[in-house]
Design a protein around this motif. Structure first.
Motif, PDB file in Angstrom:
ATOM      1  N   UNK A 136      30.692 -78.821  26.733  1.00  0.00           N
ATOM      2  CA  UNK A 136      31.776 -79.264  27.617  1.00  0.00           C
ATOM      3  C   UNK A 136      31.796 -78.345  28.835  1.00  0.00           C
ATOM      4  N   UNK A 137      31.422 -78.899  29.986  1.00  0.00           N
ATOM      5  CA  UNK A 137      31.291 -78.049  31.166  1.00  0.00           C
ATOM      6  C   UNK A 137      32.112 -78.596  32.337  1.00  0.00           C
ATOM      7  N   UNK A 138      31.891 -77.986  33.475  1.00  0.00           N
ATOM      8  CA  UNK A 138      32.788 -78.192  34.613  1.00  0.00           C
ATOM      9  C   UNK A 138      32.015 -78.654  35.849  1.00  0.00           C
ATOM     10  N   UNK A 139      32.728 -79.315  36.754  1.00  0.00           N
ATOM     11  CA  UNK A 139      32.114 -79.687  38.037  1.00  0.00           C
ATOM     12  C   UNK A 139      31.936 -78.470  38.948  1.00  0.00           C
ATOM     13  N   UNK A 140      32.576 -77.344  38.574  1.00  0.00           N
ATOM     14  CA  UNK A 140      32.512 -76.165  39.453  1.00  0.00           C
ATOM     15  C   UNK A 140      31.098 -75.587  39.536  1.00  0.00           C
ATOM     16  N   UNK A 141      30.214 -75.997  38.601  1.00  0.00           N
ATOM     17  CA  UNK A 141      28.820 -75.525  38.663  1.00  0.00           C
ATOM     18  C   UNK A 141      28.138 -75.988  39.953  1.00  0.00           C
ATOM     19  N   UNK A 168      27.444 -72.418  34.696  1.00  0.00           N
ATOM     20  CA  UNK A 168      26.142 -72.925  35.151  1.00  0.00           C
ATOM     21  C   UNK A 168      25.038 -72.357  34.263  1.00  0.00           C
ATOM     22  N   UNK A 169      25.115 -71.046  33.987  1.00  0.00           N
ATOM     23  CA  UNK A 169      24.093 -70.417  33.142  1.00  0.00           C
ATOM     24  C   UNK A 169      24.094 -71.055  31.758  1.00  0.00           C
ATOM     25  N   UNK A 182      13.625 -79.218  21.538  1.00  0.00           N
ATOM     26  CA  UNK A 182      14.020 -80.616  21.263  1.00  0.00           C
ATOM     27  C   UNK A 182      15.411 -80.774  20.682  1.00  0.00           C
ATOM     28  N   UNK A 183      16.245 -79.723  20.731  1.00  0.00           N
ATOM     29  CA  UNK A 183      17.605 -79.855  20.197  1.00  0.00           C
ATOM     30  C   UNK A 183      18.320 -80.986  20.943  1.00  0.00           C
ATOM     31  N   UNK A 184      18.838 -81.995  20.230  1.00  0.00           N
ATOM     32  CA  UNK A 184      19.493 -83.118  20.927  1.00  0.00           C
ATOM     33  C   UNK A 184      20.855 -82.690  21.493  1.00  0.00           C
ATOM     34  N   UNK A 185      20.973 -82.733  22.820  1.00  0.00           N
ATOM     35  CA  UNK A 185      22.216 -82.278  23.453  1.00  0.00           C
ATOM     36  C   UNK A 185      22.740 -83.328  24.422  1.00  0.00           C
ATOM     37  N   UNK A 186      24.012 -83.214  24.744  1.00  0.00           N
ATOM     38  CA  UNK A 186      24.575 -83.873  25.924  1.00  0.00           C
ATOM     39  C   UNK A 186      25.447 -82.840  26.636  1.00  0.00           C
ATOM     40  N   UNK A 187      25.522 -82.950  27.960  1.00  0.00           N
ATOM     41  CA  UNK A 187      26.390 -82.071  28.742  1.00  0.00           C
ATOM     42  C   UNK A 187      27.344 -82.961  29.532  1.00  0.00           C
TER      43      UNK A 187
END
Ligand code: NAD
Ligand code: TYD
Length: 357
Positions: A136-141, A168-169, A182-187
């Motif tokens: 769960x990330x942000x638009x601030x990146x 961002x990191x 290959x870890x299945x991810x979504x951001x």
């Protein structure tokens, strides 16, 4: 027979995490949630004390740190998690300016530790394709926009604050675990949230509490900075949609398309609250105080949410005006919650951040 799924949620005692747990337990009767949270100043179990009795047995709280490798290994041994939804973070830009190190430790180091524990368990369990690590990330990146344009998933990363640099990191590490192992991810990169259970250091709840107490309303710089606001319940519905239906390896921007300057928001809150509190029109606006700007203050954020809307058929349900009124009503009815999350350290923070601005 219900097919039960156990999900690891980190940071579920914080603002968005707690709202998400309420939302997910209500909408997914087959979910069991294990909620790992360190209970920093920003996390409080009273945000989950309001879970309906019939949902409580599907929520297990674990008090601990995402940086604790042994604890994570134990949790992944105890449960075959269908996925991880990772909220835990230090989340306040102003605090990151005063003390960046904990942002590096938690947001970057903690995310890496959690990624590695997820990867180990995923590999041990034969690499199930339907596992998801949802960051769960942000638009601030993406940094700051001028007066026009909006962030897409292709916008280059250009973070301004220690907070956004740490997020961002962490996004980069999540993608690296996808590409390398290959870890299945979504951001998901979401715009500014507001709503119930938000710690009263962030713009909207801080202003509501100060208006109520007739304290100065500290607006940074000239108040013309713009944010794209989203009601937290709309964020929760988007998160659930991406976690369940998003394509592995993809990023989705989430936003409400509601751009507002800070000063407009503060004025709207003053108007709503003058009416609700029976004050003379304009009484609260006289509390507005323009104070020294935040260093590196991003001018404008705006999200192009076409991808999640078109690919995953998501739409926000709440208008900004309705959501802002709901939020004011929630805080007015829950000042006991505000009092109990404001600790001694929070009062020190107020002095440090606002007294000499
Ligand atoms: P918050 O500060 O309200 O809550 C953070 C939670 O994480 C707290 O419960 C805290 O106790 C927990 N935590 C902190 N360090 C931890 C650690 N080392 N181990 C375990 N738990 C720890 O934050 P929020 O506003 O709910 O944001 C949640 C997530 O969403 C964050 O990752 C943030 O970057 C992201 N996000 C927030 C917004 C927003 O507007 N608030 C917008 C987009 C994305
Ligand atoms: P904030 O809620 O801290 O979110 P973010 O910095 O992650 O966008 O701040 C939202 C906007 O409000 C931001 O432009 C800074 C401004 N702001 C003020 O003007 N006064 C305040 O006291 C705070 C906390 C924020």
């Amino acid at each position: 027979m219900i097919n039960t799924e156990t999900i690891l949620v980190t940071g579920g005692a914080g603002f968005i995490g707690a709202n998400f747990i309420h939302f997910a337990l209500k909408n997914r009767p087959n979910w069991q949630i294990v909620n790992l949270d360190l209970l920093t100043y920003a996390g409080n179990l009273i945000s989950l004390a309001t879970l309906p009795v019939e949902h409580r047995s599907r929520h297990t709280f674990v008090h601990g740190d995402i940086r604790n490798t042994d604890l994570l290994a134990r949790l992944f041994q105890q449960h075959a998690f269908a996925g991880v939804i990772h909220f835990a973070a230090e989340s306040h830009v102003d605090r990151s300016i005063r003390g960046p190190q904990v942002f590096v430790d938690t947001n970057v180091g903690g995310t890496c530790t959690l990624l590695q524990a997820s990867l180990d368990a995923w590999q041990e369990r034969g690499r199930p394709a339907d596992f998801r690590f949802h960051h769960v990330s942000t638009d601030e990146v993406y940094g700051s926009l001028g007066l026009t344009g909006a962030f897409t998933e292709q916008s280059p990363y250009d973070p301004s604050s220690p907070y956004s640099a740490s997020k961002a990191a962490s996004d980069h590490f999540v993608r690296a675990y996808g590409r390398t192992y290959d870890l299945p991810f979504v951001i998901t990169n979401c715009s500014n949230n507001f709503g119930p259970y938000q710690f009263p250091e962030k713009l909207i709840p801080l202003m509501i509490c100060n208006i109520l107490a007739e304290k100065p309303l500290p607006v940074y710089g000239n108040g013309e900075n713009i944010r794209d606001w989203l009601y937290v319940l709309d964020h929760c519905s988007a998160l659930l949609r991406v976690f369940e239906k998003g394509t592995a390896g993809q990023t989705y921007n989430i936003g409400g398309g509601t751009e507002q300057s800070n000063i407009d928001i503060v004025r709207q809150l003053c108007k709503i609250m003058d009416k609700k509190l029976g004050r003379t029109a304009g009484a609260s606006e006289s509390l507005i105080a323009f104070v020294t700007d935040r260093p590196g203050h991003d001018f404008r954020y705006a999200i192009d949410a076409a991808k999640i809307k078109e690919e995953l058929d998501w739409q926000p349900q709440y208008s900004f005006a309705e959501a802002l009124r709901n939020t004011v009503d929630w805080y007015l009815a829950n000042m006991a919650w505000v009092d109990s999350v404001r600790s001694g350290t929070y009062r020190q923070w107020l002095e440090l951040n606002y007294d000499k601005r």
